[in-house]
Design an enzyme around this catalytic site. Structure first.
Site, PDB file in Angstrom:
ATOM      1  N   SER A 196       0.800  -1.242   0.000  1.00  0.00           N
ATOM      2  CA  SER A 196       0.000   0.000   0.000  1.00  0.00           C
ATOM      3  C   SER A 196       0.822   1.276   0.000  1.00  0.00           C
ATOM      4  O   SER A 196       0.252   2.355  -0.213  1.00  0.00           O
ATOM      5  CB  SER A 196      -0.945   0.020   1.194  1.00  0.00           C
ATOM      6  OG  SER A 196      -2.054  -0.776   0.916  1.00  0.00           O
ATOM      7  N   VAL A 217       1.140  -3.489   3.867  1.00  0.00           N
ATOM      8  CA  VAL A 217       1.155  -4.779   4.577  1.00  0.00           C
ATOM      9  C   VAL A 217       2.440  -5.577   4.341  1.00  0.00           C
ATOM     10  O   VAL A 217       2.619  -6.628   4.951  1.00  0.00           O
ATOM     11  CB  VAL A 217      -0.074  -5.666   4.262  1.00  0.00           C
ATOM     12  CG1 VAL A 217      -1.354  -5.087   4.825  1.00  0.00           C
ATOM     13  CG2 VAL A 217      -0.195  -5.966   2.776  1.00  0.00           C
TER      14      VAL A 217
HETATM   15  N1  GLN Z   1      -2.035  -5.327  -2.054  1.00  0.00           N
HETATM   16  C1  GLN Z   1      -2.611  -5.220  -0.745  1.00  0.00           C
HETATM   17  C2  GLN Z   1      -4.117  -5.376  -0.811  1.00  0.00           C
HETATM   18  O1  GLN Z   1      -4.731  -4.890  -1.689  1.00  0.00           O
HETATM   19  C3  GLN Z   1      -2.235  -3.921  -0.153  1.00  0.00           C
HETATM   20  C4  GLN Z   1      -2.868  -3.687   1.180  1.00  0.00           C
HETATM   21  C5  GLN Z   1      -2.013  -2.926   2.125  1.00  0.00           C
HETATM   22  O2  GLN Z   1      -0.787  -2.851   1.998  1.00  0.00           O
HETATM   23  N2  GLN Z   1      -2.653  -2.443   3.152  1.00  0.00           N
HETATM   24  O3  GLN Z   1      -4.736  -5.982   0.027  1.00  0.00           O
END
Ligand code: GLN
Length: 306
Positions: free
Chosen positions: A65, A260
């Protein structure tokens, strides 16, 4: 006053040791669950070009994200205030991948940093670029001054295979008329964008234009004007760490964007950009040791935006 950031980083690196392994690595993207929660790296990039690092600051990790910030900066620089017709600017108070507000708020996501909002931003980019993920990658290379930055295809495919929730969000928004391109194309592009990898050293450098009122400090290239740069900083503070943004502001006191993969980019406006990475997450999806490290950073340096 010039600070001894190296001493600060080394102090933090030893202080975080008991926390490493306490967080939970994101398991819903299978490929990310293979990363050791014991990793920790941190880097500071000062606007005058000085750079400091500790721990695993030279190890690539999945930005996830954090890339929502780059996609937003790119979309904002091209579309201006029109983007706010399709995405809001309020904290959501809900988990980053939640669907609940979308129905009552008729498919307009609360902000560009939750998944729904990021998917709208990807859709906006998809209407402008043939390959929006490639546009975000090229943008990331420009702001980090590093042509070697790339996608991690394995992580992108791993997320794509399990992207049911993000697809549900996208279909829901399409039903409300807030997604103009085909859902599959938007999700493909979003997953590739999220898979971009960087080191903490690269990420700190990449964020420096936002700490420098929108202008890349080493080249003088203006990416965003003063006002849009201010607005992005404000959004990072209020929405950049999901539903923990209030607590994060309370503890750290800096605009920041997390992912994440365990990375967090934080800004000390007018002075420096700070990146931290530790893959063990707290229940809100933010890096547990990373948040603590930034809390110690603003405490030890007596610098924050407040
Ligand atoms: N690619 C992850 C998702 O869409 C990114 C989420 C995140 O980093 N919070 O769930």
């Amino acid at each position: 006053m010039s600070l001894d950031y190296q001493h600060v980083l080394d102090t933090i690196q030893s202080e975080v040791q008991p926390l490493l392994g306490q967080g939970k690595v994101a398991g819903y993207i299978p490929e990310l669950s293979k990363i050791s929660p014991e990793r920790f790296g941190m880097a500071v990039y000062c606007l005058d070009g000085r750079a400091y690092m500790t721990g695993d600051a030279d190890v690539k990790f999945s930005l996830q994200s954090v890339t929502k910030l780059f996609a937003l900066a790119l979309a904002f620089s091209r579309e201006g205030d029109d983007i706010w017709k399709r995405v809001g600017r309020e904290p959501s108070g809900n988990p980053f991948n939640s669907l609940v507000q979308l129905e009552v708020e008729r498919g307009k996501p609360r902000n560009p940093f939750i998944n729904a909002g990021a998917l709208v931003i990807t859709d906006i980019l998809a209407s402008r670029f043939v390959q929006p993920d490639l546009a975000v990658l090229q943008f990331a290379r420009q702001i980090a001054d590093e042509q070697g930055i790339d996608f991690d295809q394995t992580v992108a495919e791993s997320e794509r295979k399990t992207a049911n929730r993000n697809s549900a969000i996208a279909y829901f928004m399409k039903d409300f008329g807030n997604l103009h391109n085909p859902v599959d194309a938007v999700i493909d592009s979003y997953c590739r964008q999220c898979s971009i990898t960087m080191t903490c050293a690269e990420l700190a450098k990449a964020g420096s234009f936002l700490a420098n009122h929108g202008t890349i400090p080493w080249s003088g290239t203006q990416i965003l004007g003063l006002s849009p740069a201010k607005r992005l900083n404000a959004l990072m503070l209020t929405c950049g760490t999901y539903d923990a943004a209030g607590d994060f502001a309370f503890r750290v006191g800096l605009p920041a964007k997390s992912g994440v993969g365990g990375g967090i980019l934080a800004l000390l406006p007018g002075e420096a950009s700070v990146a931290v990475w530790s893959p063990g997450l707290d229940p809100t999806g933010n890096s547990l040791a990373g948040t603590y490290a930034l809390e110690r950073f603003t405490t030890l340096t007596a610098r924050s935006i407040f």
